[in-house]
Design a protein around this motif. Structure first.
Motif, PDB file in Angstrom:
ATOM      1  N   LEU A  85      89.200  54.847 152.003  1.00 25.68           N
ATOM      2  CA  LEU A  85      90.008  54.359 150.884  1.00 25.68           C
ATOM      3  C   LEU A  85      91.477  54.730 151.059  1.00 25.68           C
ATOM      4  CD1 LEU A  85      87.636  55.190 147.878  1.00 25.68           C
ATOM      5  CD2 LEU A  85      88.212  52.913 148.751  1.00 25.68           C
ATOM      6  N   SER A  86      91.746  55.939 151.542  1.00 28.04           N
ATOM      7  CA  SER A  86      93.139  56.373 151.712  1.00 28.04           C
ATOM      8  C   SER A  86      93.853  55.581 152.794  1.00 28.04           C
ATOM      9  CB  SER A  86      93.184  57.869 152.041  1.00 28.04           C
ATOM     10  OG  SER A  86      92.564  58.130 153.285  1.00 28.04           O
ATOM     11  N   GLN A  87      93.088  54.958 153.697  1.00 26.29           N
ATOM     12  CA  GLN A  87      93.669  54.123 154.753  1.00 26.29           C
ATOM     13  C   GLN A  87      93.669  52.645 154.379  1.00 26.29           C
ATOM     14  OE1 GLN A  87      91.311  55.144 158.170  1.00 26.29           O
ATOM     15  NE2 GLN A  87      92.043  57.265 158.231  1.00 26.29           N
ATOM     16  N   GLY A  88      93.351  52.351 153.119  1.00 32.85           N
ATOM     17  CA  GLY A  88      93.371  50.978 152.645  1.00 32.85           C
ATOM     18  C   GLY A  88      92.169  50.160 153.058  1.00 32.85           C
ATOM     19  N   GLN A  89      91.105  50.822 153.505  1.00 30.09           N
ATOM     20  CA  GLN A  89      89.908  50.116 153.948  1.00 30.09           C
ATOM     21  C   GLN A  89      88.878  50.057 152.821  1.00 30.09           C
ATOM     22  OE1 GLN A  89      88.439  52.244 157.345  1.00 30.09           O
ATOM     23  NE2 GLN A  89      90.394  52.191 158.438  1.00 30.09           N
ATOM     24  N   GLU A  90      87.986  49.089 152.935  1.00 32.39           N
ATOM     25  CA  GLU A  90      86.845  49.050 152.034  1.00 32.39           C
ATOM     26  C   GLU A  90      85.839  50.100 152.489  1.00 32.39           C
ATOM     27  OE1 GLU A  90      86.151  47.357 149.204  1.00 32.39           O
ATOM     28  OE2 GLU A  90      88.263  46.769 149.309  1.00 32.39           O
ATOM     29  N   PRO A  91      85.265  50.857 151.582  1.00 26.78           N
ATOM     30  CA  PRO A  91      84.307  51.887 152.004  1.00 26.78           C
ATOM     31  C   PRO A  91      83.066  51.276 152.636  1.00 26.78           C
ATOM     32  CG  PRO A  91      84.331  51.664 149.614  1.00 26.78           C
ATOM     33  CD  PRO A  91      85.469  50.847 150.128  1.00 26.78           C
ATOM     34  N   ALA A  92      82.618  51.886 153.718  1.00 26.34           N
ATOM     35  CA  ALA A  92      81.429  51.410 154.427  1.00 26.34           C
ATOM     36  C   ALA A  92      80.728  52.603 155.051  1.00 26.34           C
ATOM     37  CB  ALA A  92      81.810  50.391 155.496  1.00 26.34           C
ATOM     38  N   LEU A  93      79.497  52.809 154.682  1.00 30.94           N
ATOM     39  CA  LEU A  93      78.673  53.881 155.224  1.00 30.94           C
ATOM     40  C   LEU A  93      77.512  53.278 156.007  1.00 30.94           C
ATOM     41  CD1 LEU A  93      78.529  56.251 152.114  1.00 30.94           C
ATOM     42  CD2 LEU A  93      79.801  56.641 154.229  1.00 30.94           C
ATOM     43  N   PRO A  94      76.860  54.070 156.862  1.00 31.82           N
ATOM     44  CA  PRO A  94      75.693  53.544 157.587  1.00 31.82           C
ATOM     45  C   PRO A  94      74.621  53.036 156.631  1.00 31.82           C
ATOM     46  CG  PRO A  94      76.396  55.637 158.519  1.00 31.82           C
ATOM     47  CD  PRO A  94      77.196  55.446 157.263  1.00 31.82           C
ATOM     48  N   ALA A  95      73.748  52.200 157.149  1.00 28.91           N
ATOM     49  CA  ALA A  95      72.694  51.609 156.321  1.00 28.91           C
ATOM     50  C   ALA A  95      71.893  52.693 155.618  1.00 28.91           C
ATOM     51  CB  ALA A  95      71.771  50.753 157.183  1.00 28.91           C
ATOM     52  N   ARG A  96      71.600  52.441 154.361  1.00 30.06           N
ATOM     53  CA  ARG A  96      70.835  53.420 153.596  1.00 30.06           C
ATOM     54  C   ARG A  96      69.418  53.552 154.147  1.00 30.06           C
ATOM     55  NH1 ARG A  96      71.759  52.413 147.241  1.00 30.06           N
ATOM     56  NH2 ARG A  96      71.399  50.250 147.820  1.00 30.06           N
ATOM     57  N   THR A  97      68.922  54.768 154.116  1.00 28.91           N
ATOM     58  CA  THR A  97      67.547  55.017 154.537  1.00 28.91           C
ATOM     59  C   THR A  97      66.629  54.942 153.318  1.00 28.91           C
ATOM     60  OG1 THR A  97      68.048  57.383 154.396  1.00 28.91           O
ATOM     61  CG2 THR A  97      68.185  56.361 156.566  1.00 28.91           C
ATOM     62  N   THR A  98      65.377  55.304 153.495  1.00 28.68           N
ATOM     63  CA  THR A  98      64.374  55.179 152.438  1.00 28.68           C
ATOM     64  C   THR A  98      64.842  55.850 151.149  1.00 28.68           C
ATOM     65  OG1 THR A  98      62.650  55.204 154.118  1.00 28.68           O
ATOM     66  CG2 THR A  98      61.971  55.626 151.844  1.00 28.68           C
ATOM     67  N   ALA A  99      64.671  55.162 150.036  1.00 29.61           N
ATOM     68  CA  ALA A  99      65.118  55.681 148.745  1.00 29.61           C
ATOM     69  C   ALA A  99      64.266  56.872 148.313  1.00 29.61           C
ATOM     70  CB  ALA A  99      65.042  54.589 147.681  1.00 29.61           C
ATOM     71  N   PHE A 100      64.894  57.785 147.595  1.00 28.66           N
ATOM     72  CA  PHE A 100      64.190  58.952 147.056  1.00 28.66           C
ATOM     73  C   PHE A 100      63.028  58.510 146.169  1.00 28.66           C
ATOM     74  CE2 PHE A 100      63.803  62.294 143.760  1.00 28.66           C
ATOM     75  CZ  PHE A 100      63.459  63.360 144.577  1.00 28.66           C
ATOM     76  N   LYS A 101      63.255  57.479 145.368  1.00 26.68           N
ATOM     77  CA  LYS A 101      62.201  56.972 144.493  1.00 26.68           C
ATOM     78  C   LYS A 101      61.006  56.487 145.305  1.00 26.68           C
ATOM     79  CE  LYS A 101      61.361  53.437 140.936  1.00 26.68           C
ATOM     80  NZ  LYS A 101      62.004  52.421 140.063  1.00 26.68           N
ATOM     81  N   GLU A 102      61.268  55.810 146.406  1.00 24.02           N
ATOM     82  CA  GLU A 102      60.187  55.260 147.219  1.00 24.02           C
ATOM     83  C   GLU A 102      59.334  56.357 147.839  1.00 24.02           C
ATOM     84  OE1 GLU A 102      59.545  52.421 151.181  1.00 24.02           O
ATOM     85  OE2 GLU A 102      61.504  52.538 150.199  1.00 24.02           O
ATOM     86  N   ILE A 103      59.967  57.410 148.361  1.00 19.81           N
ATOM     87  CA  ILE A 103      59.187  58.455 149.017  1.00 19.81           C
ATOM     88  C   ILE A 103      58.381  59.255 147.998  1.00 19.81           C
ATOM     89  CG2 ILE A 103      61.075  60.152 149.027  1.00 19.81           C
ATOM     90  CD1 ILE A 103      58.299  59.648 151.672  1.00 19.81           C
TER      91      ILE A 103
END
Length: 487
Positions: A199-217
């Motif tokens: 965000l500080s560099q003017g980019q859209e935030p992007a993180l690696p693909a989410r893993t299994t949800a806490f609810k699912e496990i």
């Protein structure tokens, strides 16, 4: 680097560090999958508890479980933009589902739900006009105020405050243990830095693909212990362990122990009575233990020393201990928990029957065999004893003994610092609820710092004398040193 050298170095890492290594290796790939946060991907609604969350509820002695707060004081190493900090928190709340968790109590029973949306609990505070000598006391008062909001359980179970001191600043995270465990906090802080920098560099935030949800496990775990497989495991393995051979560890003040008449759980005082004894091995002994990785992992060696000393201390042939586990490995297919945030940590239950074997070298293969043969590495008994729907536990399970010792190997603490961090962690204040009961007589935490293995023993002064724990710690140290000298 030869493959054997690489494998040896990876084997020397703790389970936490191996997961971090794989995460960072994945990020080095040219194509990193990213997640576009939208409503369809947000997982919401009621969900079962994890076994760790159930433990917190049990430990809270009828009080609200959100008294278990962890406070992190961070010193920024560069000026931070409060508006971007708030946007960062908002993004993380959409990305990591559990940050939108709310607790409810209905008819005396606890339940949890994940909201679809929630406002980021971020506050900007200026203390520039407060005299320097009064700023620390003011910060502590502010932390207590934020904790009271969390403990009302009507709001978010975490809070972030940016405090401008004029000459410097503080970033204060207050997060309830109900939401995260230690490994989840590492993921959360790494993602916090990544998103803020983007965000500080003017980019859209992007993180690696989410893993299994806490609810699912948590849903899968609950379904497993209700399945025929889970019940067969209980009947044909756990109920047939050599429970009758176990003896409780000696206590200096047995009158300090209370027993719950319904659950038969022993209470070894409260957390307010905690004391600690620290035993450090030499750098040479530590290096020898690490060099034995082709014979045994350091976790196996530490467990062996505990079992050898424990059976001699209790004058029996079997010893029972809980080994704290990150909960990132699972028996379920297509489940990836390497980047899942939530209280996933739980205990691996190990009952080691040494028979007539007494030496370290004789007990070690028995420990290795137990770790390998126990269903799901000994993890599922914790799920069976603490079902996620908080349903009644069968009498045959409640009647099983409880381990007097819990052990947690934390790996290399001095290798977990990120050199690219834009903040410096200050001493952590872990605010464990002082009235919570201790359901283990002893807790041992092992870690390597500055090249030396340290074993930190935590006990209750209302149950044990300091000299008793010092004697016990030295016995374990001697067992490890003697084995190293024989190699």
């Amino acid at each position: 680097m030869e493959d054997t050298t690489l494998h040896r170095r990876i084997a020397e890492l703790s389970s936490e560090q191996r997961i971090l290594f794989l995460q960072r290796l994945q990020l080095l790939k040219k194509e990193v999958k990213t997640v576009a946060i939208d409503e369809e991907q947000v997982r919401t609604g009621d969900l079962p508890f994890s076994s760790g969350q159930c433990w917190l509820i049990e430990e809270s002695t009828g009080e609200h479980p959100s008294y278990w707060n962890m406070v992190f004081f961070l010193e920024p190493l560069m000026p931070l933009n409060p508006a971007l900090l708030e946007r960062t928190i908002a993004y993380l709340m959409q990305y990591h589902d559990v940050l939108r968790t709310r607790l409810q109590q209905r008819g005396g029973e606890w339940s949890q739900t994940i909201l679809k949306q929630a406002q980021p609990p971020f506050t900007q505070i200026s203390l520039k006009e407060v005299p320097v000598e009064q700023q620390q006391a003011t910060i502590e008062a502010l932390v207590q105020e934020h904790e009271r909001r969390i403990n009302s359980y009507a709001t978010a179970l975490f809070s972030v405050a940016y405090i401008d001191l004029g000459h410097s600043a503080r970033l204060v995270w207050i997060i309830n243990h109900f939401l995260t465990d230690g490994f989840s906090n590492q993921i959360l802080f790494q993602d916090f830095q990544t998103v803020y920098q983007q965000l500080s560099q003017g980019q859209e935030p992007a993180l690696p693909a989410r893993t299994t949800a806490f609810k699912e496990i948590t849903q899968q775990i609950l379904a497993y212990i209700r399945s025929a497989t889970g019940q067969q495991e209980l009947q044909h393995y756990w109920l047939r362990r050599p429970w009758q051979k176990l003896k409780p560890i000696p206590l200096d003040h047995p009158e300090g122990v209370t027993i719950d008449p319904e659950s038969s759980i022993r209470a070894y005082g409260t957390f307010a009575s905690n004391e600690e004894v620290e035993i450090c091995l030499s750098a040479a002994t530590t290096q020898t233990l690490l060099s034995l990785n082709q014979q045994a992992t350091i976790l196996e060696l530490l467990i062996t020393a505990l079992v050898q000393v424990g059976t001699a201390w209790t004058e029996t042939t079997a010893f029972y201990l809980y080994v704290q586990d990150l909960g990132r490995q699972t028996l379920f297919k297509e489940v990836d928990l390497t980047r899942t945030v939530g209280f996933l940590a739980h205990a691996r239950h190990l009952i080691i029957d040494t028979g007539h074997q007494k030496s370290f070298a004789e007990i070690l293969p028995l420990v290795q065999q137990q770790l390998e043969e126990a269903p799901n590495k000994g993890r599922t008994l914790d799920w069976l004893k603490r079902p996620g729907d908080r349903s009644p536990v069968p009498a045959e399970l409640r009647a099983l003994p409880h381990a007097d010792l819990t052990f947690n190997y934390m790996g290399f603490l001095d290798q977990l610092t990120d050199e690219q961090s834009f903040f410096r962690p200050l001493p952590i204040q872990a605010l464990t609820y002082p009235l919570a009961i201790r359901n283990h007589a002893l807790e041992c935490k092992g870690y390597i710092l500055d090249g030396r293995l340290t074993l930190r023993w935590i006990y209750s002064r209302s149950i044990h004398h300091q000299q008793t724990i010092e004697w016990l710690g030295r016995k374990v140290q001697t067992a490890l040193e003697t084995y190293c000298n024989q190699q």
